[in-house]
Design an enzyme around this catalytic site. Structure first.
Site, PDB file in Angstrom:
ATOM      1  N   HIS A  62       0.820  -1.211   0.000  1.00  0.00           N
ATOM      2  CA  HIS A  62       0.000   0.000   0.000  1.00  0.00           C
ATOM      3  C   HIS A  62       0.854   1.261   0.000  1.00  0.00           C
ATOM      4  CE1 HIS A  62      -4.327  -1.322   0.836  1.00  0.00           C
ATOM      5  NE2 HIS A  62      -3.658  -2.410   0.508  1.00  0.00           N
ATOM      6  N   VAL A  66       1.767   3.265  -4.375  1.00  0.00           N
ATOM      7  CA  VAL A  66       1.257   4.631  -4.536  1.00  0.00           C
ATOM      8  C   VAL A  66       2.444   5.588  -4.465  1.00  0.00           C
ATOM      9  CG1 VAL A  66      -0.289   6.417  -3.648  1.00  0.00           C
ATOM     10  CG2 VAL A  66      -0.953   4.000  -3.505  1.00  0.00           C
ATOM     11  N   ASP A  70       8.011   5.267  -0.029  1.00  0.00           N
ATOM     12  CA  ASP A  70       8.440   6.540   0.550  1.00  0.00           C
ATOM     13  C   ASP A  70       7.844   6.799   1.928  1.00  0.00           C
ATOM     14  OD1 ASP A  70       5.802   7.046  -0.062  1.00  0.00           O
ATOM     15  OD2 ASP A  70       6.208   8.619  -1.536  1.00  0.00           O
ATOM     16  N   SER A  72       4.920   7.228   2.830  1.00  0.00           N
ATOM     17  CA  SER A  72       3.778   8.152   2.864  1.00  0.00           C
ATOM     18  C   SER A  72       2.580   7.518   3.557  1.00  0.00           C
ATOM     19  CB  SER A  72       3.409   8.589   1.442  1.00  0.00           C
ATOM     20  OG  SER A  72       3.187   7.466   0.608  1.00  0.00           O
ATOM     21  N   THR A 191      -0.790 -16.107  -0.210  1.00  0.00           N
ATOM     22  CA  THR A 191      -0.534 -17.352   0.510  1.00  0.00           C
ATOM     23  C   THR A 191      -0.520 -17.168   2.021  1.00  0.00           C
ATOM     24  OG1 THR A 191       0.940 -19.269   0.651  1.00  0.00           O
ATOM     25  CG2 THR A 191       1.986 -17.132   0.404  1.00  0.00           C
ATOM     26  N   ASP A 242      -5.522 -18.559   1.981  1.00  0.00           N
ATOM     27  CA  ASP A 242      -5.025 -19.927   1.817  1.00  0.00           C
ATOM     28  C   ASP A 242      -5.504 -20.725   3.024  1.00  0.00           C
ATOM     29  OD1 ASP A 242      -3.653 -22.306   1.763  1.00  0.00           O
ATOM     30  OD2 ASP A 242      -1.649 -21.414   1.809  1.00  0.00           O
ATOM     31  N   ASP A 250       4.289 -20.198   1.006  1.00  0.00           N
ATOM     32  CA  ASP A 250       4.590 -21.302   0.099  1.00  0.00           C
ATOM     33  C   ASP A 250       3.790 -21.130  -1.185  1.00  0.00           C
ATOM     34  OD1 ASP A 250       1.995 -21.976   0.819  1.00  0.00           O
ATOM     35  OD2 ASP A 250       2.604 -23.580   2.189  1.00  0.00           O
TER      36      ASP A 250
END
Length: 326
Positions: A62, A66, A70, A72, A191, A242, A250
């Site tokens: 995330h 974007v 950095d 942010s 996973t 998973d 895995d």
């Protein structure tokens, strides 16, 4: 539980790579204990809170998808400015992930003040946590600066969602300079993920198909309906992406897709689309191939649109700019 469905959060901005001044030994002279300190803290945190690894991996995506890695995403909103952290898609980001970054930053500041950036801490912590839960070693370099801007309005449209079509998802990846092969490898992060029931409720509670979608294992669909029966009253209800090895990094995610255990609509799409199916088959059969592709794609993402020099700063606190006046 917070949602840990990784959902393909993909960048739409310039695909150019800015790798200036990044190196694996960037802090060797200025903060020689940085990596040892980081590893010790993430180890302790992961033992105490086993969801830290998946949470930090999600935080990494995330942030980096974007406008680059950095930090942010770490900036707190103020009365004057709403930061990326409070964008709708980011509100479920896990507290344990923010906490481990704060712990590392606090410890490192005591050893070498104003040297190590929050963005480098997030990248380094993600690398170490992936390895801790069984995943590949990602080669990362350091030398990033922290952003001077964090605006929630910059988020929407840059992070893909699980109900998007495969055409849409692929176009977003391609806009960011990532190939279909890299996309399929990165989605393998599911996973160790889990997702809120609301993100897949439309699949399992479809009135026209009481047994769930035809592509989903019927017993799996039935169990999901039981688990999520009260999801409209409890937004925190979640399921593992998973179901068989949820805490281990895995290739089981890909194996699950081939047998009707794809949780999200995007999981089903990636398993059967002609552009991605052969890669899903490859990674389901060859974990080494998946690990190699995932590590290389992560390295590429970590070096995209890096801020250096006057384009950023080394924050004293990861949740505040250095010139914050309150």
């Amino acid at each position: 539980m917070k949602s840990f469905g990784l959902c393909l959060f993909i960048l739409v901005s310039s695909p150019c790579l800015l790798q200036a001044n990044l190196s694996s030994d960037y802090y060797t002279k200025t903060c020689p204990e940085f990596e040892e300190t980081l590893v010790q803290i993430v180890t302790d945190k992961q033992i105490a809170a086993p969801t830290t690894a998946v949470g930090t991996l999600r935080l990494f995506f995330h942030d980096c998808m974007v406008d680059g890695c950095d930090a942010s995403i770490l900036v707190a909103s103020t009365p004057r400015k709403t930061s990326e952290r409070d964008a709708d898609i980011n509100r479920s980001l896990p507290g344990d992930a923010f906490d481990v970054i704060t712990r590392i930053k606090t410890a490192v500041e005591l050893k070498c003040p104003n040297i190590v950036s929050c963005s480098d801490i997030l990248v380094g912590a993600t690398r170490s946590l992936i390895s801790m839960v069984g995943g590949p070693r990602v080669n990362v370099k350091f030398g990033r600066k922290d952003s001077l801007v964090s605006d929630m309005n910059r988020v929407e449209g840059k992070l893909a969602r699980p109900n998007m079509t495969m055409d849409h998802i692929i176009s977003i990846f391609e806009s960011s300079g990532l190939t279909v092969q890299e996309m399929v490898a990165l989605v393998g992060a599911h996973t160790i993920g889990f997702s809120h029931c609301k993100e897949f409720a439309s699949r399992i509670f479809n009135k026209s198909d009481q047994n769930g979608p035809v592509e989903m294992n019927p017993k799996y669909a039935a169990e999901l309906r039981k688990l999520c029966a009260n999801y409209t009253n409890d937004e925190q209800m979640s399921a593992f992406n998973d179901v068989f090895t949820p805490g281990k990094f895995d290739n089981m995610y890909y194996k699950n897709l081939k047998h009707g255990y794809g949780l999200l609509q995007s999981d089903h799409a990636i398993a059967f689309d002609n552009r991605t199916r052969s890669l899903v088959d490859l990674y389901a059969e060859d974990e080494t191939a998946f690990f190699d592709a995932f590590a290389k794609a992560m390295e590429k993402v970590s070096e995209k649109n890096v801020k250096t020099g006057k384009l950023g700063e080394v924050r004293r606190r990861c949740d505040q700019y250095n010139d914050y006046k309150g």
